[in-house]
Design a protein around this motif. Structure first.
Motif, short mmCIF file in Angstrom:
data_model
loop_
_atom_site.label_atom_id
_atom_site.label_comp_id
_atom_site.label_asym_id
_atom_site.label_seq_id
_atom_site.Cartn_x
_atom_site.Cartn_y
_atom_site.Cartn_z
N TYR A 11 -46.27 -15.56 -9.28
CA TYR A 11 -46.57 -14.28 -9.16
C TYR A 11 -45.52 -13.24 -9.58
O TYR A 11 -45.71 -12.55 -10.55
N VAL A 14 -44.85 -13.65 -13.41
CA VAL A 14 -45.91 -13.36 -14.21
C VAL A 14 -45.82 -11.50 -14.24
O VAL A 14 -45.71 -11.07 -15.67
N ILE A 18 -44.82 -9.48 -17.75
CA ILE A 18 -45.77 -8.19 -18.23
C ILE A 18 -44.84 -7.08 -18.47
O ILE A 18 -44.94 -6.52 -19.36
N ARG A 31 -50.90 -11.91 -21.27
CA ARG A 31 -52.37 -11.96 -20.79
C ARG A 31 -52.80 -13.56 -20.79
O ARG A 31 -53.32 -13.77 -19.75
N LEU A 34 -51.34 -14.98 -17.59
CA LEU A 34 -51.91 -14.34 -16.37
C LEU A 34 -52.98 -15.00 -16.26
O LEU A 34 -53.59 -15.56 -15.12
N LYS A 38 -54.49 -17.51 -12.92
CA LYS A 38 -55.50 -17.33 -12.25
C LYS A 38 -56.34 -18.66 -12.31
O LYS A 38 -56.86 -19.10 -11.10
N SER A 51 -54.74 -11.06 -8.04
CA SER A 51 -55.70 -11.00 -9.20
C SER A 51 -55.70 -9.52 -9.43
O SER A 51 -55.28 -9.16 -10.60
N LEU A 54 -52.22 -7.99 -10.59
CA LEU A 54 -51.75 -8.47 -11.91
C LEU A 54 -52.39 -7.80 -13.10
O LEU A 54 -51.89 -7.19 -14.05
N ASP A 55 -53.92 -7.78 -12.80
CA ASP A 55 -54.81 -6.88 -13.92
C ASP A 55 -54.44 -5.71 -13.91
O ASP A 55 -54.32 -5.02 -15.13
N LEU A 58 -51.01 -5.43 -16.04
CA LEU A 58 -51.32 -5.47 -17.39
C LEU A 58 -52.07 -4.41 -18.11
O LEU A 58 -51.65 -4.13 -18.99
#
Length: 69
Positions: A11, A14, A18, A31, A34, A38, A51, A54-55, A58
């Motif tokens: 995590y 990532v 980003i 992306r 990521l 997932k 999730s 992270l979204d 991003l």
């Protein structure tokens, strides 16, 4: 003291990837990373908060890069 877990380290990696992006092409690669995160941790049932977080990171980075250009 917390013991780092595999999912926690992934995590963080990532998030770092980003945040280090400077172009849209780099963001596309982040992306993909990521999505792989997932897929990999989705099979073991990772918390959905990861999730969503992270979204959001991003999307925020995408907005930041779009406004700069």
């Amino acid at each position: 003291m917390l013991i780092p877990t595999t999912i926690g380290l992934s995590y963080d990696k990532v998030i770092t990837t980003i945040e280090s992006c400077n172009t849209k092409e780099q963001l596309i690669g982040a992306r993909k990373m990521l999505n792989n995160f997932k897929i990999l941790y989705g099979t073991v049932g990772f918390p959905k908060a990861y999730s969503y977080s992270l979204d959001k990171v991003l999307n925020d980075k995408y907005i930041q890069l779009t406004c700069q250009l």
